[in-house]
Scaffold this motif. Structure first.
Motif, short mmCIF file in Angstrom:
data_model
loop_
_atom_site.label_atom_id
_atom_site.label_comp_id
_atom_site.label_asym_id
_atom_site.label_seq_id
_atom_site.Cartn_x
_atom_site.Cartn_y
_atom_site.Cartn_z
N ALA A 28 0.90 -1.34 -0.04
CA ALA A 28 -0.01 -0.06 0.04
C ALA A 28 0.93 1.25 0.03
CB ALA A 28 -1.08 0.01 1.17
N ILE A 29 0.41 1.98 -0.78
CA ILE A 29 1.34 3.52 -1.06
C ILE A 29 0.22 4.66 -0.99
CG2 ILE A 29 2.54 5.20 -2.23
CD1 ILE A 29 4.15 3.16 -0.94
N VAL A 30 0.19 5.47 0.14
CA VAL A 30 -0.56 6.66 0.43
C VAL A 30 -0.11 7.87 -0.16
CG1 VAL A 30 -2.04 8.01 2.21
CG2 VAL A 30 -1.75 5.53 2.04
N VAL A 31 -0.85 8.66 -0.77
CA VAL A 31 -0.32 10.02 -1.31
C VAL A 31 -1.26 11.16 -1.08
CG1 VAL A 31 1.21 8.97 -3.03
CG2 VAL A 31 -1.17 9.51 -3.61
N PRO A 32 -0.83 12.31 -0.93
CA PRO A 32 -1.87 13.38 -0.89
C PRO A 32 -2.54 13.94 -2.15
CG PRO A 32 0.33 14.41 -0.53
CD PRO A 32 0.40 12.73 -1.04
N VAL A 33 -3.82 14.34 -1.98
CA VAL A 33 -4.43 15.03 -3.08
C VAL A 33 -5.11 16.41 -2.84
CG1 VAL A 33 -6.32 14.99 -4.87
CG2 VAL A 33 -4.89 12.89 -4.56
N PRO A 34 -4.91 17.48 -3.48
CA PRO A 34 -5.38 18.53 -3.11
C PRO A 34 -6.92 18.76 -2.94
CG PRO A 34 -3.97 19.11 -4.82
CD PRO A 34 -4.28 17.53 -4.87
N ASP A 35 -7.56 19.17 -1.88
CA ASP A 35 -8.88 19.33 -1.54
C ASP A 35 -9.17 20.59 -1.08
OD1 ASP A 35 -11.57 17.49 -1.00
OD2 ASP A 35 -11.30 18.92 0.79
N GLU A 36 -10.31 21.52 -1.57
CA GLU A 36 -10.76 22.56 -1.21
C GLU A 36 -11.09 22.94 0.25
OE1 GLU A 36 -13.69 24.08 -3.80
OE2 GLU A 36 -12.48 23.90 -5.65
N ILE A 37 -11.63 21.84 0.84
CA ILE A 37 -12.00 21.95 2.22
C ILE A 37 -11.13 21.57 3.04
CG2 ILE A 37 -13.85 21.16 3.73
CD1 ILE A 37 -15.77 20.99 1.46
N LYS A 38 -10.44 20.32 2.84
CA LYS A 38 -9.29 19.84 3.82
C LYS A 38 -8.02 20.10 3.70
CE LYS A 38 -12.82 15.94 4.99
NZ LYS A 38 -13.23 16.47 6.40
N HIS A 39 -7.85 20.66 2.57
CA HIS A 39 -6.48 21.14 2.19
C HIS A 39 -5.87 19.85 1.36
CE1 HIS A 39 -2.53 23.11 1.72
NE2 HIS A 39 -2.05 22.22 2.46
N ARG A 40 -5.58 18.88 2.12
CA ARG A 40 -5.26 17.41 1.30
C ARG A 40 -5.90 16.48 1.91
NH1 ARG A 40 -2.62 20.89 -0.98
NH2 ARG A 40 -0.48 20.90 -1.40
N ILE A 41 -6.01 15.54 0.92
CA ILE A 41 -6.87 14.32 1.51
C ILE A 41 -6.02 12.98 1.03
CG2 ILE A 41 -9.22 15.16 1.65
CD1 ILE A 41 -9.67 13.93 -1.17
N PRO A 42 -5.97 11.81 1.67
CA PRO A 42 -5.19 10.56 1.23
C PRO A 42 -6.02 9.97 0.25
CG PRO A 42 -6.32 10.47 3.45
CD PRO A 42 -6.69 11.80 2.98
#
Length: 508
Positions: A425-439
């Protein structure tokens, strides 16, 4: 009177009279090349003499743009014997980066694989290691005895370049004194001896592989050298050559275990040590490695180019190492953990120690940024338990904030890999308008598993804080690797960003 500084190029030379294998080169798997200690050391001396005959003087630099092969080792250790500084260059780097390293290091000569000659600037002389005809590589050598260069305390032995995750690669100045101590310390702590055979498939231009080579030579052991990691050939080499020591990132071990048809029914009781570094390993992975290698000690390791791999080791009184711990501080090192909590048991690792680099070549600005009041900022986040054992958490650069919570991908990945149907498993961040980043999570599931994305999310919510659960699960057959065998997080992050973008209508 002070003790003379040992020349790093001569480590293990006390075994030069022992007619047992030093290197078994599998760069051509169908035609292995086995070289014993007398031949290996004579070749290193011949390279040292050849470099001097060519007009190179102590303190000057040569480049090595070669894949894993015997010649790489002869050049590397021969140059250091002559006081000449080898600069290993990543063979998977683009032409522009190779040229930049050659210019930055001011190398006077480059040894290269024939296929890589086009990556070099036209005005830099090179020796094609693969060329036929007059065999320029062998002709370059000058066989005969050689009196090695006697280094001063801070004389540079070799100059690797870091991966350049924060910009251009940086040349680390590593001394004979520091890295002789590093090699002898690691070899002693891991019990290398004449009967050991260690397999090395990671690229030699990277610190992990070269540390392994130096440990082998200090112990009078043998190295089984592969051109690159290929799971099935790797397993075949372990069996054929009765390898006793394995080392790699967790991904390497996960890929080995996926070759179930090849390993089933085999007896690997001759393997005594398996070390894992570069990323946290899950309990499931460690348990499976232990089942495959039932007599092997499984050790989590940690190190950096700038501060060495001789930071943590066994407990001085022999106390058992807790699972997942990178070890107990090696004598001579000093550590600080700098974090927001202020208790000193969790945070970015700062180091002082005998294995430290002299500095960055031609880059005082970066050195000033990383060295603070005599302490080197590794950029790695560790924690210390109540008994004094240390644990690797992840790179500070990998940490991201989601709804005000710090998320270390390694923590989430370990939790995910505890699921019996998840191989990797590899987890990376993705931009999100509300939470700033989501996994987002990329998952390699066990062959034949009925695992679904909803099952992965349910497992996360049951075993971790809700802010850590992956908002999207992407199943893949395999995870991409970078040039040193680690997961290519940048490639996965770019793919995750693409997947997160809303679908736009195609213009008519």
């Amino acid at each position: 009177m002070s003790t003379p500084i040992k020349n790093l190029g001569c480590i293990g030379s006390e075994f030069r009279g022992h007619a047992r294998p030093a290197v078994i080169d599998l760069s051509d798997p169908d035609h292995p090349r086995e070289v014993d200690y007398p031949t290996f050391h004579a070749s290193c001396d011949a390279m040292a003499r050849g470099l001097r005959r060519h007009g190179l003087a102590p303190g000057e630099r040569i480049g090595i743009l070669c894949s894993n092969r015997l010649e790489f080792l002869e050049i590397f250790f021969g140059a250091m014997r002559a006081g000449i500084i080898p600069v290993p260059i990543g063979i998977l780097q683009p032409k522009a980066t190779v040229e930049w390293v050659v210019r930055d290091a001011r190398v006077r000569l480059v040894f290269c694989d024939g296929a890589l000659r086009a990556h070099l600037p036209d005005d830099v002389p090179c020796v094609d290691v693969d060329a036929d005809g007059q065999r320029p590589y062998e002709a370059f050598k000058d066989p005969g005895p050689f009196e090695p260069y006697a280094p001063a305390r801070d004389d540079v032995a070799f100059q690797p370049y870091t991966s350049g995750s924060t910009g251009r690669p940086k040349g680390a100045l590593l001394s004979h004194r520091a890295h002789t101590w590093v090699a002898e310390t690691i070899s002693r702590d891991r019990g290398f001896c004449a009967t050991d055979r260690m397999i090395v498939a990671a690229p030699l231009y990277h610190k992990h592989a070269m540390n392994s080579i130096k440990c082998v030579l200090v112990g009078g052991s043998a190295v089984i050298l592969m051109r690159k990691f290929e799971p099935r050939r790797y397993i075949e080499a372990i069996t054929r050559h009765r390898v006793t020591v394995l080392s790699g990132v967790p991904t390497i071990f996960a890929m080995i275990l996926q070759q179930r048809d090849l390993i089933e029914g085999q007896d690997y009781s001759f393997v005594r040590l398996a070390t894992m570094g570069g990323a946290p390993a899950s309990d499931v992975l460690i348990d499976e490695v232990a089942r495959m290698f039932p007599r092997a000690e499984i050790v989590t390791i940690f190190g950096t180019t700038e501060t060495s791999a001789a930071l943590f080791g066994p407990h001085p009184q022999g106390k058992p190492r807790p699972r997942h711990s990178v070890g107990w501080p090696v004598a001579g090192n000093r550590f600080r953990l700098v974090g927001d909590d202020g208790d000193g048991d969790f945070g970015t690792l700062y180091v002082q120690g005998p294995g430290m680099m002299n500095g960055y070549y031609n880059n005082p600005e970066e050195m000033a940024r990383r060295m603070k009041d005599g302490w080197f900022d590794t950029g790695d986040v560790l924690r210390r338990d109540a008994d004094g054992w240390y644990y690797f958490v992840g790179r500070a650069d990998d940490m991201f904030v989601s709804s005000g919570h710090n998320i270390y991908p390694g923590d989430v990945e370990l939790m995910l890999e505890r699921h019996p149907d998840i191989d990797q498993a590899i987890v990376v961040p993705v931009p999100d308008e509300i939470k700033h980043r989501i996994p987002y999570a990329f998952i390699v599931k066990r062959a034949g598993s009925p695992l679904t994305a909803e099952m992965v999310k349910a497992h996360s919510l049951e075993n971790a804080p809700p802010y850590q659960y992956p908002r999207r699960v992407i199943f893949v057959d395999a995870l991409p690797l970078n040039g040193v065998g680690k997961i290519d997080r940048k490639a996965l992050e770019a793919r995750a960003r693409q997947l997160s973008e809303p679908t736009r209508p195609v213009d008519a």
